[in-house]
Scaffold this active site. Structure first.
Site, PDB file in Angstrom:
ATOM      1  CB  SER A   1     -97.288   0.169  82.189  1.00  0.00           C
ATOM      2  OG  SER A   1     -97.312  -0.418  83.167  1.00  0.00           O
TER       3      SER A   1
ATOM      4  CG  ASP B   1    -103.837  -7.050  69.772  1.00  0.00           C
ATOM      5  OD1 ASP B   1    -103.560  -6.441  69.227  1.00  0.00           O
ATOM      6  OD2 ASP B   1    -102.898  -7.812  70.250  1.00  0.00           O
TER       7      ASP B   1
ATOM      8  CE  LYS C   1     -92.679   0.089  83.646  1.00  0.00           C
ATOM      9  NZ  LYS C   1     -93.253  -0.663  84.075  1.00  0.00           N
TER      10      LYS C   1
END
Length: 530
Positions: free
Chosen positions: A293, A304, A318
């Site tokens: 999460s 990224d 999740k």
């Protein structure tokens, strides 16, 4: 006509009137009112006409749970008590007396008092046994842990009289404790793991996580930190806002951290706010299969933006956003409303079949069986979901969870089956609690500095023997002498680590266990290449 039937028909008529009023209300949405009528008629019919009396509260709760079970694995219902209990660790505080405790047989033993908390202020000490609350006994009465916690907690400013038995004091002593706000920390370790290298372990993402991480980074920088290992292993997530606050410590202002998409709302983006404490130094994020999460949001953003290296194993996956819907009685529905995406466009959520929660919950077991956790060759990346990092254009993969840049296999052979069984029966924790209870004062006197404890303390043979003896009483036995001997060094290490936790705190516990963590060793090795 029978009064019950008249009441039922009148109530039903009122329901229809209310529904028609809601249908005219443009804010009511696109609910299928025919289906809503069916649900209300069924509930009213059962409540008023069924042959036996029914618990209407349970009836409604079962209906809600029945609907949610057919949806995704993370939409859920919690009653008022469960909701309060669930929110406390994330909200940053609760109201109580300020102690960490454990149960020794049927007696509450104080492990630590919260610094500057209500109990410490009146003189309660680690090792004290709380035997009564407001003259009512809680020791020797087989009271469960939740009931005891309910008695100890209460609104800020209220008084509670605690009866205490203290080692060396012949009679019980009594303390009038004024309950207060008790902080709940989400960061449980921050220290210099090597010269110039800091280490932070964040347990979850709560209301205070942003400030806790900020303060920890500042403190480590003052100690000479140039590089940081940020450990999110076993971090199950928490508040979305906290992930943005934490991510902002490492990224430049305006860098995208996460975006969400849903059926009913436009894409929402969340960017780094700027002013972060560690936007330039070398960074490594540690993850494992229990990282989920909000922790995956931060990990994905760091990866990224090519801001740092991710080391460990593929994260949980999740990536569903739950919207809390409070209900009038304090209960709550947490309804999935959208998906999380990393800045490169990867959906964090792993695949699932609606209504099949069993398969979803067994996903980690499936990964283990297929060898994904222990062998990199068993990991099958989805070649149809290839994305590129935003600065260096490196390939990263979607399909669920965050794949680390450096894979560290799970050492499935580290602990013997014998030692694993001992741990599963909670025998080690029980024996450590007894040992510390008897030797807390001497341990503090003999090892005033934790480094002295690490260097010189040796787990006594008597403690090892007591664990083995207790295991035998519970019919936990090694298959042979070789397995037993192989288990002893790891058993000693676990005992030493847990003693450190009880006598000092989680920070010291992590300082010890990290010396044997393969993922932490891999992080240090990465910088050893420089």
């Amino acid at each position: 006509m029978h009064k019950t039937r008249i009441y039922f028909l009148l109530s039903l008529a009122l329901c229809f009137l209310n529904l028609h009023a809601q249908q005219r209300d443009p804010n009511f949405g696109v609910t299928d009112l025919e289906q809503l009528r069916k649900l209300q008629i069924a509930q009213m019919a059962i409540a008023n006409l069924y042959v036996d009396s029914v618990d209407q509260e349970k009836l409604v709760e079962d209906a809600i749970n029945g609907m949610l079970e057919k949806l995704d694995p993370h939409s859920s219902y919690s009653n008022a008590e469960q909701t309060k209990k669930m929110n406390e660790p994330l909200e940053g505080n609760f109201e109580g007396i300020g102690v960490q405790f454990n149960m020794m047989e049927d007696t509450l033993v104080v492990i630590q008092t919260i610094r500057k908390g209500p109990s410490e202020r009146v003189g309660i000490l680690a090792g004290d046994r709380i035997i009564s609350v407001n003259s009512k006994p809680i020791a020797g009465v087989k009271m469960d842990r939740d009931t005891i916690m309910t008695k100890l907690r209460g609104p800020k400013g209220t008084h509670v009289m605690l009866g205490i038995v203290r080692r060396g004091v012949p009679k019980p002593i009594y303390f009038d404790v004024v309950r207060d706000k008790i902080p709940v920390n989400t960061l449980d370790a921050a220290y210099m793991i090597r010269p110039g290298i800091g280490y932070i372990h964040l347990e979850r993402f709560g209301a205070t996580s942003g400030k806790e991480v900020t303060d920890a980074i500042r403190d480590l920088k003052q100690q000479g930190m140039k590089r940081l290992i940020f450990d999110l292993q076993a971090n199950g997530g928490g508040y979305l806002g906290a992930s943005v606050e934490v991510g902002s410590q490492f990224l430049k202002k305006g860098d995208l951290i996460v975006f969400t998409e849903s059926r009913s709302t436009q894409r929402q983006t969340m960017d780094a706010t700027g002013g972060g404490e560690f936007t330039k130094g070398d960074l490594i994020i540690l993850v494992d299969e229990y990282t989920a999460s909000a922790a995956e949001i931060v990990t994905g953003a760091i990866q990224d933006h090519d801001r740092g290296k991710v080391i460990g194993r593929r994260t949980f996956g999740k990536g569903l956003v739950q919207r809390p819907i409070p209900l009038p009685d304090g209960s709550m529905i947490r309804l999935t409303t959208s998906h999380y995406f990393t800045p490169s466009g990867r959906c964090i959520q792993k695949p699932y079949e609606k209504g099949n929660k069993k398969a979803y919950n067994e996903d980690l077991d499936t990964r283990f069986t297929h060898g994904e956790l222990s062998c990199i060759d068993s990991i099958h990346l989805d070649s149809t979901r290839v994305y590129r990092t935003l600065k260096k254009g490196r390939a990263v993969y979607g399909g669920g969870g965050i794949m680390p840049d450096v894979f560290v296999p799970l050492d499935t052979a580290r602990y013997t089956k014998y030692l694993t069984a001992i741990r599963r029966h909670n025998i080690i924790n029980e024996q450590v609690l007894r040992y510390v209870d008897e030797h807390r004062t001497s341990l503090k006197a003999d090892y005033p500095d934790f480094d002295q404890y690490v260097a010189h303390f040796e787990v006594p043979q008597a403690l090892v023997d007591s664990v083995i003896s207790q295991a035998a009483q519970k019919k936990v036995m090694p298959k042979d002498d070789e397995e037993k001997e192989k288990s002893i060094p790891d058993l000693r290490f676990l005992l030493k680590s847990l003693i450190a936790y009880d006598v000092w705190d989680r920070n010291e516990y992590f300082r010890l266990i990290n010396t044997q963590s393969d993922i932490v060793k891999a992080a240090l090795k990465e910088w050893g290449k420089d």
